[in-house]
Motif scaffolding. Structure first.
Motif, PDB file in Angstrom:
ATOM      1  N   ASP A  22      -2.552   5.472  -3.022  1.00 57.89           N
ATOM      2  CA  ASP A  22      -3.466   6.403  -3.281  1.00 57.89           C
ATOM      3  C   ASP A  22      -3.249   8.147  -3.778  1.00 57.89           C
ATOM      4  O   ASP A  22      -3.296   8.658  -4.159  1.00 57.89           O
ATOM      5  CB  ASP A  22      -4.678   6.521  -2.478  1.00 57.89           C
ATOM      6  CG  ASP A  22      -5.565   4.883  -2.910  1.00 57.89           C
ATOM      7  OD1 ASP A  22      -6.351   5.292  -4.088  1.00 57.89           O
ATOM      8  OD2 ASP A  22      -6.171   4.323  -1.458  1.00 57.89           O
ATOM      9  N   LYS A  54       1.125  -1.169   0.355  1.00 59.62           N
ATOM     10  CA  LYS A  54      -0.341  -0.242   0.058  1.00 59.62           C
ATOM     11  C   LYS A  54       1.182   1.051  -0.217  1.00 59.62           C
ATOM     12  O   LYS A  54       0.230   2.425  -0.293  1.00 59.62           O
ATOM     13  CB  LYS A  54      -1.011  -0.162   1.089  1.00 59.62           C
ATOM     14  CG  LYS A  54      -1.812  -1.251   1.301  1.00 59.62           C
ATOM     15  CD  LYS A  54      -3.015  -0.737   2.182  1.00 59.62           C
ATOM     16  CE  LYS A  54      -3.896  -1.965   2.430  1.00 59.62           C
ATOM     17  NZ  LYS A  54      -5.159  -2.822   3.700  1.00 59.62           N
ATOM     18  N   HIS A  61      -2.488  -0.258  -5.355  1.00 56.27           N
ATOM     19  CA  HIS A  61      -1.899  -0.899  -3.930  1.00 56.27           C
ATOM     20  C   HIS A  61      -0.186  -0.177  -4.712  1.00 56.27           C
ATOM     21  O   HIS A  61      -0.149  -0.117  -6.639  1.00 56.27           O
ATOM     22  CB  HIS A  61      -1.803  -2.248  -4.199  1.00 56.27           C
ATOM     23  CG  HIS A  61      -2.839  -2.840  -3.204  1.00 56.27           C
ATOM     24  ND1 HIS A  61      -3.563  -2.859  -2.911  1.00 56.27           N
ATOM     25  CD2 HIS A  61      -2.097  -3.067  -1.672  1.00 56.27           C
ATOM     26  CE1 HIS A  61      -3.921  -2.813  -2.133  1.00 56.27           C
ATOM     27  NE2 HIS A  61      -3.097  -3.201  -1.340  1.00 56.27           N
ATOM     28  N   ARG A  68     -11.525  -0.907  -4.503  1.00 57.66           N
ATOM     29  CA  ARG A  68     -10.043  -1.480  -3.810  1.00 57.66           C
ATOM     30  C   ARG A  68      -9.179  -0.738  -4.146  1.00 57.66           C
ATOM     31  O   ARG A  68      -9.213   0.377  -4.384  1.00 57.66           O
ATOM     32  CB  ARG A  68      -9.891  -3.107  -5.194  1.00 57.66           C
ATOM     33  CG  ARG A  68     -10.420  -3.917  -5.280  1.00 57.66           C
ATOM     34  CD  ARG A  68      -9.713  -4.688  -6.128  1.00 57.66           C
ATOM     35  NE  ARG A  68      -8.107  -5.056  -5.592  1.00 57.66           N
ATOM     36  CZ  ARG A  68      -7.109  -5.839  -6.357  1.00 57.66           C
ATOM     37  NH1 ARG A  68      -7.801  -6.201  -8.083  1.00 57.66           N
ATOM     38  NH2 ARG A  68      -5.929  -5.950  -5.657  1.00 57.66           N
ATOM     39  N   THR A  69      -8.429  -0.901  -3.042  1.00 58.81           N
ATOM     40  CA  THR A  69      -7.522   0.309  -2.497  1.00 58.81           C
ATOM     41  C   THR A  69      -6.647   0.483  -3.286  1.00 58.81           C
ATOM     42  O   THR A  69      -5.862  -0.983  -3.922  1.00 58.81           O
ATOM     43  CB  THR A  69      -6.857  -0.221  -0.892  1.00 58.81           C
ATOM     44  OG1 THR A  69      -8.386   0.082   0.261  1.00 58.81           O
ATOM     45  CG2 THR A  69      -6.017   1.218  -0.475  1.00 58.81           C
ATOM     46  N   SER A 128       0.900   6.903   0.835  1.00 52.28           N
ATOM     47  CA  SER A 128      -0.056   5.719   0.307  1.00 52.28           C
ATOM     48  C   SER A 128       0.100   5.125  -1.868  1.00 52.28           C
ATOM     49  O   SER A 128       0.986   6.401  -1.932  1.00 52.28           O
ATOM     50  CB  SER A 128      -1.140   5.803   0.792  1.00 52.28           C
ATOM     51  OG  SER A 128      -1.833   6.983   0.474  1.00 52.28           O
TER      52      SER A 128
END
Length: 225
Positions: A17, A3, A50, A47-48, A15
């Motif tokens: 993101d 992450k 990655h 979904r986050t 992160s």
């Protein structure tokens, strides 16, 4: 997949993101293995986001690769320095233990400390030419390998181990004409494939260095002579 990744310009991990949203012109590169990373799930709101390594990257953040980075070579053997280091450890074992906990960012059990010293004996870490007391705890921790998850123990919520930069192939590179790669060590969490960049240097902020009475027996068990 991880992450977070180290952003060199910011000097910290951020992160995936945040990287994708705010630093999309900066190419994400793993500081551990120097491979370029790709983004996963950026278009999927469920979904986050990655980071992902390229296939067969060999990066030690991917758990099964870590042993390669522990097996650094020794170019020369230093018998005199080995005697000095062993004597120092026998006289300052608890200080060394506390330094290791600080570097690992986690609590190390006393039996594990014994195992670390025994692993150092097995690899003959004491005989690395010109190895210094300040580098010794890093060397022993990298040599030891993975610390397993320990419920309720500080910093052991997941597996963790240390690795030197991938460009370092002999331990002597850490102190003889060191490059920038020898200025830090990686604290790696293989379960999440994340890592922290830890500067290498003298650890002087150790407190409570008076060992408990029973600590000596764990030092003796290492058969350090």
């Amino acid at each position: 997949m991880s992450k977070k990744n180290w952003h060199e310009k910011l000097g910290k991990s951020i992160s995936a993101d945040e990287w994708y949203r705010n630093y999309s012109t900066d190419i994400p590169r793993c500081k551990v293995c120097n491979n370029i990373l790709s983004f996963i799930a950026v278009a999927n709101n469920n979904r986050t986001t990655h980071f992902r390594h390229p296939e067969n990257s060999g990066c030690p953040t991917i758990g099964y690769n870590h042993s390669h980075f522990a097996n650094l070579l020794r170019t020369e053997q230093d018998e005199t320095n080995a005697l000095y280091l062993k004597k120092w450890v026998l006289e300052n074992g608890y200080l060394l233990y506390k330094q290791m906990c600080e570097i690992l960012g986690a609590s190390i059990k006393y039996p594990e400390f014994t195992e670390i010293l025994i692993a150092g004996n097995h690899r003959k870490c004491w005989y690395y030419f010109d190895l210094t007391v300040s580098i010794l705890p890093y060397t022993l921790l990298v040599n030891y390998g993975v610390f397993q998850k320990e419920k309720g123990r500080k910093g052991r919520e997941q597996r963790v181990f240390l690795a030197f930069d991938s460009t370092i192939t002999t331990y002597e590179q850490l102190w003889n004409n060191p490059s920038a790669a020898a200025e830090y060590v990686f604290r790696i969490y293989p379960d999440s494939q994340e890592y922290e960049v830890i500067p290498i240097g003298d650890i002087r902020n150790i407190v409570n260095t008076e060992p408990p009475e029973y600590f000596q027996r764990y030092l003796v068990k290492s058969n350090l002579k």
